[in-house]
Each structure stands twice: as C-alpha cells, then as structure tokens.
Write an enzyme that holds these catalytic residues in place. Structure first.
Site, PDB file in Angstrom:
ATOM      1  N   ASP A 179       1.308  -1.110   0.044  1.00 41.65           N
ATOM      2  CA  ASP A 179       0.136  -0.349   0.372  1.00 41.65           C
ATOM      3  C   ASP A 179       0.649   0.859  -0.063  1.00 41.65           C
ATOM      4  OD1 ASP A 179      -2.779   1.568   0.201  1.00 41.65           O
ATOM      5  OD2 ASP A 179      -2.374   1.644   2.597  1.00 41.65           O
ATOM      6  N   ASP A 210      -1.493  -0.519   5.913  1.00 42.77           N
ATOM      7  CA  ASP A 210      -1.844  -0.541   7.016  1.00 42.77           C
ATOM      8  C   ASP A 210      -2.975  -0.793   8.402  1.00 42.77           C
ATOM      9  OD1 ASP A 210      -3.067   1.694   5.844  1.00 42.77           O
ATOM     10  OD2 ASP A 210      -2.105   3.339   5.739  1.00 42.77           O
ATOM     11  N   ASP A 255      -7.966  -0.805   4.120  1.00 40.55           N
ATOM     12  CA  ASP A 255      -7.236  -1.888   3.643  1.00 40.55           C
ATOM     13  C   ASP A 255      -7.108  -3.380   4.142  1.00 40.55           C
ATOM     14  OD1 ASP A 255      -5.477  -1.819   4.819  1.00 40.55           O
ATOM     15  OD2 ASP A 255      -3.835  -1.652   2.860  1.00 40.55           O
TER      16      ASP A 255
END
Ligand code: ADP
Ligand code: MG
Length: 665
Positions: A355, A552, A556
C-alpha cells in the site's frame, strides 16, 4: 494458557502446559508420556542406580565365574529401574489406542534384546533413550520458557491515583480514564496518554527498536514499553484486556494452533512411519532364518537394532521446536507472526505488494497549499474557515491524511460542532458541521456528490471540500517516502522477490513519483479498496505468484486478508489490522519485512536440514543393520542413531532463535 488443563494434569517441563500426551497442542511436539513427572534429582538418582546395576551385571558376567543367574538379576534390576516407565507407557498407549509410539519401539527392542540374551544392550537402550529424552526436555523447555518470558510481561500491580490517593491495584481493575504513576525503570502496563512528566521510553519489547524515544505530555504510550528515566503520570485510554500487551499475548498464545504444512506432514508421517518400521524390523527378523536358514538370534538382534534407530523422535521433536524458535526470534525483532504456517509462507512468497500511504510513505502529511473558491489570496478568514471545516470533517477519521490535517489545523475546528461523521473508504469523509453537511475527499468523492470542481495541479494529495450544493475549495498535503523504504524494497528483491508492486488510492503522478523513489517495479493508482482486492486476485493468478501484501490496515483490511500473506504495518493498537493480518509489524519500519524474511528462510532451512539429516542417518543405519555390517555394535550405533541424532537436531533447531543482521554488500 491456563485453560489448557488436561486429564492427567501432568506438568511438562518443555513448556508451561499441563498435559497427558502428544497431540494436545503444546506445540513442542514432545511425547510427554514419560519423563514428564520426574524431577532432576530423582532422575539422576534413577539413572545412577540403573548404571550401577548395569555395570555390576556386566563385570560379574564377563570377569567372574559366578553363577550366571546373578548377573542376570543385576541386569533385570537395572532394566526395571529405568525401563519400567517405558514399558508401562507403551502398554498404556496400546490400551488408549495410541499404539505406535516411541515407547513401543523401545519396549519391543529392549525386551527383544533380553530375549536373545543381549542383556547389556537391552539395558543400555532404555538407559540412553531415557537420558536422551531428559536432555531434550531440558533443551526444549529452556528455550520455550525463554521465548515465552521474552514476550510475556504479565503485570504485577499498578499505582493508580484514586480520590487523590496513590493506590496499588491489579492492572485489570484499572478503568479507561484513570490516571496511574509510572516510576523510572518501571514497565508501563496500560496504554495511555502522558498527562504529566517526560521520559525516555524503551519500546524495544514492542518494536524491536533499541533506541529509546523521548516522550512528554500529550504523547501516547503503549503497554509493554519501559519508562527509562523520568516520572510519568499516564491517563489510561483502554482497560488492560484491550491493551496492546494483552492483544499481543493473545496472538502469541494462539500461534500454536496454526501449524505449518511441514508440521502437519510430520504428524501424518509419524502415524504411518512407526507401523511401517515395525513391519520392516519384523521382516529383517523372520525372513533370513525362515528362507535362508540363518541364525534366529543374529537376525533378531539386527531387526531390533533397526527398530531402535527408526524411532522418529528426532523429527517429531525438532521440527515444531524449530518453528517455535523462529517465531520467537521474529517477535523479538518486533515482527509478530501468527503461526508457523505463516512463517513458512513468508519464506516462500515471491511477489511483494505494498500500500502507499503509511506503508511506503510515512503517512505524516505536510501542509502544502490551500485554495478557496471564494478568494484567491492567502491567510484570509475564508481560508481559515475552509481549513476549519475540513479539519472538523476529518476529526473522527483514522486515515493518516485525516490525522495530519487535524494535527495541523485541528485547533481551528475546536469550536465547531461535528455530527454524523461518515467514512467513504478510498474517497474521503462527510460530516454535519454546525448543522450543514460537507464532503471532504478526493475527486471521486466530488464526482459522487455531483458538484463541479476544479482540479489542482500541485503535486501532493489534494483534499477537496464541498457542501451538498457547491464546491468550496481544496487543500494540498504532501507525504514523504519513509527513510528505509528504498533499502527495504532493494533487500526484498535480493531475497528472491521477483516482483514488487505498489497499490494506491492516490493520484497517478504521486504513485509514479513514490514508486520510482522506492524502486518499486510497478504501480496501480486510483484504486478503490475493492479494486485493490481484485488486483491482488489478479496478481495471484499470474505465473505462480505467491503474494505478500503489506498495508496499514486502514481501508485495506480486506486486501490484507485476500493476499497469500497479509502484513499489517505500524499497527500498534490498530485493531482491524491485528485481526486481519497474518503478520503484524510493530512500529512502522518497512525494513522489518526483509528481517522477517531472513528469519523465515533460516528457520525453513533448519527444518529441512533436520528432516534430511535425521532420515539420512537413520536409513543408513537401518540398511547397515539389515545387511549386518555392524555386527555386535549394531545396537549401540542404533542408540546413537536415535538419541544422538535427536539431540543434534534439537540443538540445530535452537539456532533459529538467533537472528543476526546480514551485512549489506
Ligand atoms: P492509500 O492508502 O493508497 O492512500 P486509501 O484507500 O486509504 O489508499 O485512500 C485513497 C485516497 O482516498 C487517498 O489518497 C485520499 O485522496 C482519499 N481519502 C481517503 N480517506 C480520506 C480522508 N479521511 N480524508 C480525505 N481524503 C481521504
Ligand atoms: Mg492506506
């Protein structure tokens, strides 16, 4: 751990569990059936007696003309002292349906040796086997204890300030909102915010990072860290059972339930293996005498030796121990791996996906610019109002960008009333501020609301603001790449990740810039959280890719769950991430992933070494026994092949505990 009381309630000195046999999940893989109830002194006494009678029997039979019944009695006593438990356990195993275990192998071999008149060997087998088991128990127990101690930090008591008085209480009774005192050198037992004092705080137990952090009023402290010098008054933000330490402990305690495929293989293997070797031993004993007119006692001796060496404890014990040591080594580095299957996966992954925000970049956005539709000069009250409304909208969001905005401009919004705050994952937020609905987020959110807006050309992440009717302006915040991201990506490539990919919900130009700076091969920008999940699925399908995803945990968590191995970064305290991830990295340094990979690879290498080494030596000795090259030494060699190999394998497993950073070339 406390719940795991078992029927027989035996204490196992391999681990803190009480249990009564093998498969009940202490994870040390040990057959706790015997040896478990002996303590050290009794053990040494028992072994010493066994040896005395054995030597006595040997001397009497070899060097004197005494009635041969007397040495036999000595051997018998020696055998009873040492071997009784083994035979008893073997019989109990048969009664309980757990027929084929090491005790049975040893029982048959030693009694068989007596039957063919090899008394010394018969006694020696049980004697050495028992000593070997005891040494393994000690080694395994010591390492398990040290690993547990390293992670476990069950608090004793906490000094809370109640009604103006300092009271020592059990940390579990402290409620959120209460203030407690942490003296210099003390461990902080509850998560909280410092309300008074400042100190250097050692967070190494959580992050593996040895450099202490300076903390003062207003800073957040986590349970498990140690106050090094100052006196602190901390206001608890969570009760103990929700604290970081409690969550980590819970996770660690559950690691044993997730077995690696190597371990699963071993337990299946042991079930087929033992009956199979018993059968082979039987063939060695009966075929030559029946079909080739060989001597019964000679071939019985060879067959029984084969039985001794084929004992699978080297593998059954050393492999779970190796994984456990690997998990311990990684948690010491601030990498929490939720099970040995994930450790195995970490060694196998070949595609690294990241990410962007908070993972590759610091997630600490800096203010760049503010543009207001109603005015075009800086520092006017309109600007201030725009910033205040955006900060108000972001008040309840946990996204790094929201945190940065609130940090910079949160005070502007102090007087504003915020209601009905909503999160639009991958787009932004909305809230009712002083009675009016506003939307703050990216272009997608503006398009969703359906207002006309002007896109900013500045480099950075833009947050646009609109009401239900009109576009109001934007602010631009920029994020920088973490200092260690580039190095970590390069390390991963060197460690066998053939592909690196970045996924982000941010704009194309930012994605390009950041991925180039970090040295990542490919990027996909403007992705909604569901699209990130689809991308992972797509990547998983391509050329045997095994995908590691690092995020994190904000927006997500589904992506973390979808990947073959989900890693949550900087996840101290972020519940969703701890839940969804297979691996949690304390602190937020990306370079922990190569460290974890190195530990995982080393652990797998050790596990393989142990399997290959044990099987190789055993097969060699079994063949040697079968063809008769060892003559009367066969039984002794066989005992080495069992006990010696096992001790070597256990010692090898313990190497997984030690991580040493590789020198960069
Ligand atoms: P990433 O972690 O790659 O930034 P996210 O899905 O978390 O992906 O966010 C994607 C984009 O959505 C961000 O770049 C930002 O533009 C916007 N966004 C998300 N949350 C917020 C928020 N709380 N406030 C403003 N914008 C947001
Ligand atoms: Mg994110």
């Amino acid at each position: 751990m406390k719940e795991k009381k078992h029927k027989h309630g035996e204490e196992c000195h391999c681990c803190e569990y009480n249990h009564h046999n093998h498969d009940d999940g202490c994870g040390c893989g040990h057959n706790h059936s015997h040896g478990a109830e002996i303590n050290k002194k009794d053990f040494i006494f028992k072994i010493a007696c066994g040896i005395v009678f054995l030597v006595l029997g040997y001397v009497l039979s070899e060097f004197t003309e005494i009635n041969e019944k007397i040495p036999l009695i000595c051997f018998g006593i020696s055998y009873l002292i040492v071997g009784f438990n083994i035979v008893k356990e073997a019989v109990e195993g048969i009664i309980h349906g757990n027929i084929f275990n090491e005790n049975l192998l040893m029982g048959i071999a030693s009694i068989g040796a007596f039957a063919i008149g090899e008394y010394t060997e018969g006694c020696a087998v049980v004697l050495l086997y028992t000593i070997g088991e005891f040494l393994q128990d000690m080694a395994v127990g010591k390492s398990r204890r040290s690993i547990s101690e390293m992670i476990d930090s069950k608090p004793q008591s906490v000094t809370v300030i109640r009604n103006g008085k300092n009271t020592e209480v059990d940390p579990e009774t402290v409620e959120a909102g209460e203030e407690f005192i942490v003296e210099p050198g003390q461990k902080i037992y509850l998560d909280g915010i410092i309300v008074n004092g400042n100190a250097e705080v050692d967070m190494s137990a959580l992050t593996g990072e040895s450099i202490p952090v300076s903390m003062s009023k207003g800073d957040e402290v986590l349970s498990g860290s140690v106050n090094l010098d100052g006196m602190l008054i901390v206001k608890a933000t969570k009760p103990y059972n929700q604290s970081t330490t409690a969550k980590i402990l819970e996770m660690i305690e559950n690691t044993d339930s997730k077995k690696s495929s190597a371990e699963k293989f071993i337990s299946r293997f042991a079930k087929i293996y033992t009956p199979a070797v018993c059968f082979i031993a039987l063939l060695i004993i009966v075929i030559p005498p029946i079909f080739f007119k060989q001597s019964w006692s000679e071939w019985a001796y060879r067959g029984l030796s084969a039985l001794v060496v084929s004992c699978p404890c080297a593998i059954v014990i050393s492999i779970p121990l190796g994984f456990f040591a690997g998990l311990g080594a990684s948690s010491k580095q601030g990498i929490l791996i939720k099970g040995s299957n994930f450790l195995e996966m970490l060694a196998r992954c070949n595609t690294a996906v990241f990410d962007k925000t908070g993972t590759i970049t610091s997630g600490k956005f800096e203010y760049v610019n503010c543009e207001c539709v109603h005015c075009h000069c800086e520092n006017t009250s309109e600007h201030r109002e725009l910033l205040a409304i955006i900060a108000a909208c972001e008040r309840y969001s946990t996204h790094p960008i929201a945190k940065s905005i609130c940090l910079a401009f949160g005070h502007y919004a102090d007087a504003l009333k915020v209601e009905d705050a909503k999160n639009y994952a991958g787009m932004g937020v909305s809230a009712v501020v002083n009675g009016k609905t506003y939307f703050a987020g990216n272009e997608k959110l503006m398009a969703e609301v359906g207002v006309d807006f002007k896109e900013t050309l500045l480099v950075g992440t833009a947050i646009y603001l609109c009401s239900e009717e009109e576009f109001l302006g934007d602010i631009v915040f920029a994020d920088v790449i973490k200092t260690d991201s580039k190095e970590a990506v390069a390390d991963l490539k060197r460690m066998g990740f053939s592909k690196t990919v970045m996924l982000t919900g941010d704009k194309e130009n930012i994605a390009k810039d950041i991925s180039e700076k970090a040295g990542i091969d490919a990027y996909y920008a403007r992705l909604m959280p569901v699209e990130k999940v689809e991308k992972i699925r797509e990547l998983k399908k391509k050329d045997n890719a095994i995908v590691l995803y690092t995020g994190d945990g904000i927006n997500d968590a589904p992506v973390i769950a979808e990947a073959d191995l989900g890693v949550a970064m900087g996840a101290i305290g972020a519940d969703a991430a701890i839940e969804a991830a297979d691996v949690v990295i304390m602190g937020d340094s990306l370079s922990k992933i190569p460290v974890g990979r190195q530990i995982a690879k080393k652990t797998m290498r050790i596990v393989k070494e142990n399997i290959v080494f044990s099987i190789f030596v055993k097969v060699l000795i079994i063949i040697g026994c079968a063809v008769g090259i060892f003559d009367e030494n066969a039984m002794w060699l066989a005992v080495f092949g069992d006990v010696g190999v096992c001790l070597i394998a256990v010692a090898n497993s313990l190497r997984a505990l030690h991580y040493r950073a590789k020198k960069r070339k």
